[in-house]
Motif scaffolding. Sequence first.
Motif, PDB file in Angstrom:
ATOM      1  N   UNK A 110       0.814  -1.210   0.000  1.00 48.77           N
ATOM      2  CA  UNK A 110       0.000   0.000   0.000  1.00 48.77           C
ATOM      3  C   UNK A 110       0.850   1.263   0.000  1.00 48.77           C
ATOM      4  N   UNK A 111       1.960   1.252   0.736  1.00 47.77           N
ATOM      5  CA  UNK A 111       2.780   2.470   0.769  1.00 47.77           C
ATOM      6  C   UNK A 111       3.816   2.434  -0.352  1.00 47.77           C
ATOM      7  N   UNK A 112       4.076   3.596  -0.935  1.00 49.28           N
ATOM      8  CA  UNK A 112       4.910   3.699  -2.134  1.00 49.28           C
ATOM      9  C   UNK A 112       6.359   3.272  -1.882  1.00 49.28           C
ATOM     10  N   UNK A 113       6.894   3.542  -0.712  1.00 48.61           N
ATOM     11  CA  UNK A 113       8.290   3.176  -0.438  1.00 48.61           C
ATOM     12  C   UNK A 113       8.467   1.654  -0.446  1.00 48.61           C
ATOM     13  N   UNK A 114       7.603   0.955   0.261  1.00 49.39           N
ATOM     14  CA  UNK A 114       7.693  -0.512   0.280  1.00 49.39           C
ATOM     15  C   UNK A 114       7.416  -1.080  -1.099  1.00 49.39           C
ATOM     16  N   UNK A 115       6.456  -0.504  -1.819  1.00 46.97           N
ATOM     17  CA  UNK A 115       6.141  -0.975  -3.169  1.00 46.97           C
ATOM     18  C   UNK A 115       7.369  -0.877  -4.068  1.00 46.97           C
ATOM     19  N   UNK A 116       8.056   0.249  -4.005  1.00 45.02           N
ATOM     20  CA  UNK A 116       9.273   0.445  -4.814  1.00 45.02           C
ATOM     21  C   UNK A 116      10.351  -0.565  -4.411  1.00 45.02           C
ATOM     22  N   UNK A 117      10.576  -0.710  -3.128  1.00 46.96           N
ATOM     23  CA  UNK A 117      11.582  -1.664  -2.652  1.00 46.96           C
ATOM     24  C   UNK A 117      11.237  -3.090  -3.082  1.00 46.96           C
ATOM     25  N   UNK A 118       9.968  -3.437  -3.013  1.00 42.21           N
ATOM     26  CA  UNK A 118       9.546  -4.783  -3.382  1.00 42.21           C
ATOM     27  C   UNK A 118       9.718  -5.055  -4.872  1.00 42.21           C
ATOM     28  N   UNK A 119       9.457  -4.052  -5.711  1.00 46.45           N
ATOM     29  CA  UNK A 119       9.650  -4.238  -7.146  1.00 46.45           C
ATOM     30  C   UNK A 119      11.122  -4.478  -7.464  1.00 46.45           C
ATOM     31  N   UNK A 120      12.003  -3.713  -6.838  1.00 47.92           N
ATOM     32  CA  UNK A 120      13.441  -3.910  -7.056  1.00 47.92           C
ATOM     33  C   UNK A 120      13.889  -5.262  -6.517  1.00 47.92           C
ATOM     34  N   UNK A 121      13.371  -5.637  -5.361  1.00 46.90           N
ATOM     35  CA  UNK A 121      13.731  -6.944  -4.788  1.00 46.90           C
ATOM     36  C   UNK A 121      13.275  -8.075  -5.700  1.00 46.90           C
ATOM     37  N   UNK A 122      12.108  -7.919  -6.296  1.00 44.25           N
ATOM     38  CA  UNK A 122      11.586  -8.944  -7.205  1.00 44.25           C
ATOM     39  C   UNK A 122      12.474  -9.063  -8.436  1.00 44.25           C
ATOM     40  N   UNK A 123      12.910  -7.926  -8.983  1.00 38.77           N
ATOM     41  CA  UNK A 123      13.828  -8.031 -10.118  1.00 38.77           C
ATOM     42  C   UNK A 123      15.147  -8.654  -9.673  1.00 38.77           C
ATOM     43  N   UNK A 124      15.600  -8.334  -8.456  1.00 37.83           N
ATOM     44  CA  UNK A 124      16.815  -8.957  -7.938  1.00 37.83           C
ATOM     45  C   UNK A 124      16.686 -10.475  -7.879  1.00 37.83           C
ATOM     46  N   UNK A 125      15.512 -10.950  -7.470  1.00 34.35           N
ATOM     47  CA  UNK A 125      15.270 -12.390  -7.418  1.00 34.35           C
ATOM     48  C   UNK A 125      15.270 -12.981  -8.832  1.00 34.35           C
ATOM     49  N   UNK A 126      14.668 -12.276  -9.777  1.00 27.94           N
ATOM     50  CA  UNK A 126      14.666 -12.744 -11.171  1.00 27.94           C
ATOM     51  C   UNK A 126      16.090 -12.811 -11.712  1.00 27.94           C
ATOM     52  N   UNK A 127      16.888 -11.812 -11.401  1.00 33.21           N
ATOM     53  CA  UNK A 127      18.277 -11.781 -11.862  1.00 33.21           C
ATOM     54  C   UNK A 127      19.086 -12.918 -11.222  1.00 33.21           C
ATOM     55  N   UNK A 128      18.872 -13.155  -9.940  1.00 34.73           N
ATOM     56  CA  UNK A 128      19.562 -14.264  -9.274  1.00 34.73           C
ATOM     57  C   UNK A 128      19.185 -15.593  -9.935  1.00 34.73           C
ATOM     58  N   UNK A 129      17.914 -15.746 -10.273  1.00 32.23           N
ATOM     59  CA  UNK A 129      17.451 -16.944 -10.978  1.00 32.23           C
ATOM     60  C   UNK A 129      18.177 -17.082 -12.316  1.00 32.23           C
ATOM     61  N   UNK A 130      18.253 -16.000 -13.069  1.00 29.40           N
ATOM     62  CA  UNK A 130      18.906 -16.036 -14.378  1.00 29.40           C
ATOM     63  C   UNK A 130      20.402 -16.315 -14.257  1.00 29.40           C
ATOM     64  N   UNK A 131      21.040 -15.774 -13.214  1.00 30.72           N
ATOM     65  CA  UNK A 131      22.463 -16.079 -12.993  1.00 30.72           C
ATOM     66  C   UNK A 131      22.652 -17.554 -12.664  1.00 30.72           C
ATOM     67  N   UNK A 132      21.760 -18.109 -11.854  1.00 33.67           N
ATOM     68  CA  UNK A 132      21.831 -19.528 -11.542  1.00 33.67           C
ATOM     69  C   UNK A 132      21.714 -20.371 -12.795  1.00 33.67           C
ATOM     70  N   UNK A 133      20.747 -20.032 -13.646  1.00 30.76           N
ATOM     71  CA  UNK A 133      20.599 -20.763 -14.906  1.00 30.76           C
ATOM     72  C   UNK A 133      21.864 -20.656 -15.748  1.00 30.76           C
ATOM     73  N   UNK A 134      22.401 -19.441 -15.837  1.00 33.97           N
ATOM     74  CA  UNK A 134      23.584 -19.226 -16.681  1.00 33.97           C
ATOM     75  C   UNK A 134      24.772 -20.047 -16.188  1.00 33.97           C
TER      76      UNK A 134
END
Length: 193
Positions: A110-134
């Motif tokens: 609901x709050x914009x700060x947490x929303x922003x942090x969560x979006x970046x964290x989610x991309x970080x998780x996606x990137x970690x997944x892609x690095x693992x695959x690579x």
Amino acid sequence: MMEGALEIVLEVIKTRRSVARLKPDPVERALIERCLEAAVWSPNHHLTEPWQFFVLEGETRRRFAEIRRDLRRAALPNPDAPEVQPMLARLHADTLGTPVLIAVTSQLAEDSETREEDLWATFGAAYAFMLGLWSAGVGSYFRTGAILEHPSLRALLDVPPDRRVTGIIYAGYPAELPTKRRTPAADRTVWLS
């Protein structure tokens, strides 16, 4: 940390590329699961763990390919023109032929700060997944675009309004490795005292 681990990690980071051309060879489910398990260890403020991954298989994969084709078709000035039909058929076939398709979503706080942090964290998780695959020789490509917010994709995934689809990871063994370079870090770094 293990001796030599730094060099291995840095090499994986430096050699990973967005790989759009993939072989149709299947990727082992156990590898996907291992890399997803590593991905959820990505840093996230207040340990919100905002990510959720949707692995598209079977009928869901087929429907996603149709949605992707239909959205591209709708964006064309003359979608019924004979000359665009091969492109649309190829887009559909290429999507179906991608060995791994994973929709990545993030919780929308609901709050914009947490929303922003969560979006970046989610991309970080996606990137970690892609690095693992690579590190196992599997290429990936993180795709975004209008499809992410399209009602047909949201309905397919059954994503509630408080989740955002942040991207679709296409993954498989590379058919072709892109050769791209980066500007040296020294040219993009400012040291402040």
